[in-house]
Design a protein around this motif. Sequence first.
Motif, PDB file in Angstrom:
ATOM      1  N   SER A 159       2.033   1.277   5.921  1.00 51.97           N
ATOM      2  CA  SER A 159       2.112   1.808   4.769  1.00 51.97           C
ATOM      3  C   SER A 159       0.676   2.720   4.794  1.00 51.97           C
ATOM      4  CB  SER A 159       1.745   0.693   3.579  1.00 51.97           C
ATOM      5  OG  SER A 159       0.412   0.168   3.764  1.00 51.97           O
ATOM      6  N   LYS A 160       0.601   3.727   3.839  1.00 55.88           N
ATOM      7  CA  LYS A 160      -0.578   4.645   3.873  1.00 55.88           C
ATOM      8  C   LYS A 160      -1.665   3.774   4.026  1.00 55.88           C
ATOM      9  CE  LYS A 160      -1.875   8.890   3.438  1.00 55.88           C
ATOM     10  NZ  LYS A 160      -1.653   9.919   4.209  1.00 55.88           N
ATOM     11  N   GLU A 161      -1.834   2.698   3.022  1.00 54.52           N
ATOM     12  CA  GLU A 161      -3.278   1.874   2.928  1.00 54.52           C
ATOM     13  C   GLU A 161      -3.455   1.306   4.608  1.00 54.52           C
ATOM     14  OE1 GLU A 161      -0.471   1.220   0.718  1.00 54.52           O
ATOM     15  OE2 GLU A 161      -1.514   2.810  -0.667  1.00 54.52           O
ATOM     16  N   GLU A 162      -2.379   0.959   5.288  1.00 53.39           N
ATOM     17  CA  GLU A 162      -2.525   0.215   6.524  1.00 53.39           C
ATOM     18  C   GLU A 162      -2.927   1.049   7.496  1.00 53.39           C
ATOM     19  OE1 GLU A 162       0.754  -3.302   6.684  1.00 53.39           O
ATOM     20  OE2 GLU A 162       1.509  -1.350   6.522  1.00 53.39           O
ATOM     21  N   PHE A 163      -2.473   2.315   7.263  1.00 54.75           N
ATOM     22  CA  PHE A 163      -2.830   3.527   8.148  1.00 54.75           C
ATOM     23  C   PHE A 163      -4.404   3.829   8.096  1.00 54.75           C
ATOM     24  CE2 PHE A 163      -3.119   8.246   8.647  1.00 54.75           C
ATOM     25  CZ  PHE A 163      -2.902   8.401   9.835  1.00 54.75           C
ATOM     26  N   GLU A 164      -4.607   3.909   6.827  1.00 56.94           N
ATOM     27  CA  GLU A 164      -6.283   4.270   6.410  1.00 56.94           C
ATOM     28  C   GLU A 164      -6.885   3.152   7.105  1.00 56.94           C
ATOM     29  OE1 GLU A 164      -7.498   7.001   5.187  1.00 56.94           O
ATOM     30  OE2 GLU A 164      -5.927   7.973   4.269  1.00 56.94           O
ATOM     31  N   LYS A 165      -6.774   1.931   6.996  1.00 51.72           N
ATOM     32  CA  LYS A 165      -7.561   0.889   7.774  1.00 51.72           C
ATOM     33  C   LYS A 165      -7.430   1.056   9.267  1.00 51.72           C
ATOM     34  CE  LYS A 165      -7.763  -4.295   7.677  1.00 51.72           C
ATOM     35  NZ  LYS A 165      -7.053  -5.372   7.505  1.00 51.72           N
ATOM     36  N   TYR A 166      -6.225   1.227   9.560  1.00 58.20           N
ATOM     37  CA  TYR A 166      -6.374   1.469  11.038  1.00 58.20           C
ATOM     38  C   TYR A 166      -7.107   2.501  11.570  1.00 58.20           C
ATOM     39  CZ  TYR A 166      -4.092   2.682  15.587  1.00 58.20           C
ATOM     40  OH  TYR A 166      -4.166   3.137  16.809  1.00 58.20           O
ATOM     41  N   ILE A 167      -7.294   3.581  10.920  1.00 55.88           N
ATOM     42  CA  ILE A 167      -8.120   4.770  11.269  1.00 55.88           C
ATOM     43  C   ILE A 167      -9.382   4.443  11.305  1.00 55.88           C
ATOM     44  CG2 ILE A 167      -8.739   7.223  10.698  1.00 55.88           C
ATOM     45  CD1 ILE A 167      -5.986   7.096  11.845  1.00 55.88           C
ATOM     46  N   LYS A 168      -9.775   3.920   9.975  1.00 56.91           N
ATOM     47  CA  LYS A 168     -11.130   3.169   9.823  1.00 56.91           C
ATOM     48  C   LYS A 168     -11.749   2.477  10.765  1.00 56.91           C
ATOM     49  CE  LYS A 168     -14.273   1.567   6.383  1.00 56.91           C
ATOM     50  NZ  LYS A 168     -14.362   0.808   4.957  1.00 56.91           N
ATOM     51  N   LEU A 202      -1.597  12.664  12.685  1.00 56.36           N
ATOM     52  CA  LEU A 202      -1.150  11.262  12.884  1.00 56.36           C
ATOM     53  C   LEU A 202      -0.147  10.617  11.804  1.00 56.36           C
ATOM     54  CD1 LEU A 202      -3.978   9.921  14.840  1.00 56.36           C
ATOM     55  CD2 LEU A 202      -1.978  10.924  15.722  1.00 56.36           C
ATOM     56  N   TRP A 203      -0.399  10.857  10.639  1.00 50.70           N
ATOM     57  CA  TRP A 203       0.349  10.283   9.504  1.00 50.70           C
ATOM     58  C   TRP A 203       1.884  10.126   9.751  1.00 50.70           C
ATOM     59  CZ3 TRP A 203       1.079   6.309   7.055  1.00 50.70           C
ATOM     60  CH2 TRP A 203       1.821   6.281   5.822  1.00 50.70           C
ATOM     61  N   PRO A 204       2.668  11.209  10.083  1.00 52.11           N
ATOM     62  CA  PRO A 204       3.962  11.444  10.304  1.00 52.11           C
ATOM     63  C   PRO A 204       4.473  10.456  11.391  1.00 52.11           C
ATOM     64  CG  PRO A 204       3.110  13.531   9.907  1.00 52.11           C
ATOM     65  CD  PRO A 204       1.810  12.678  10.232  1.00 52.11           C
ATOM     66  N   LEU A 205       3.694  10.269  12.398  1.00 52.65           N
ATOM     67  CA  LEU A 205       3.855   9.071  13.461  1.00 52.65           C
ATOM     68  C   LEU A 205       3.718   7.724  13.301  1.00 52.65           C
ATOM     69  CD1 LEU A 205       2.083  11.269  16.512  1.00 52.65           C
ATOM     70  CD2 LEU A 205       4.286  11.394  15.827  1.00 52.65           C
ATOM     71  N   TYR A 206       3.058   7.661  12.292  1.00 53.41           N
ATOM     72  CA  TYR A 206       3.091   6.187  11.892  1.00 53.41           C
ATOM     73  C   TYR A 206       3.357   5.767  10.420  1.00 53.41           C
ATOM     74  CZ  TYR A 206      -0.583   5.668  15.454  1.00 53.41           C
ATOM     75  OH  TYR A 206      -1.316   5.631  16.555  1.00 53.41           O
ATOM     76  N   GLU A 207       3.978   6.711   9.675  1.00 52.80           N
ATOM     77  CA  GLU A 207       4.427   6.351   8.205  1.00 52.80           C
ATOM     78  C   GLU A 207       5.733   5.506   8.378  1.00 52.80           C
ATOM     79  OE1 GLU A 207       5.733   9.714   5.883  1.00 52.80           O
ATOM     80  OE2 GLU A 207       6.263  10.751   7.489  1.00 52.80           O
ATOM     81  N   GLY A 208       6.396   5.516   9.541  1.00 50.13           N
ATOM     82  CA  GLY A 208       7.670   4.640   9.542  1.00 50.13           C
ATOM     83  C   GLY A 208       7.048   3.139   9.980  1.00 50.13           C
ATOM     84  N   ARG A 209       6.149   3.246  10.416  1.00 46.64           N
ATOM     85  CA  ARG A 209       5.419   1.665  11.009  1.00 46.64           C
ATOM     86  C   ARG A 209       4.682   1.165   9.955  1.00 46.64           C
ATOM     87  NH1 ARG A 209       3.453   2.890  16.838  1.00 46.64           N
ATOM     88  NH2 ARG A 209       3.337   5.002  16.129  1.00 46.64           N
TER      89      ARG A 209
END
Length: 46
Positions: free
Chosen positions: A30-39, A21-28
């Motif tokens: 940050s990595k930290e926001e993505f990790e928080k979203y997943i959690k 999923l990271w490649p789909l979200y990286e443009g929207r």
Amino acid sequence: MASYKIDGAKFQSIEELKESLWPLYEGRMSKEEFEKYIKENVQVVE
């Protein structure tokens, strides 16, 4: 064995989920926001 579900997609491991999923979200976000979203949004399916 548990699997992990988010956004209608199911994965065998949390690592697989993040890698897929990271490649789909990286443009929207940050990595930290993505990790928080997943959690906050991942579901563990038994």
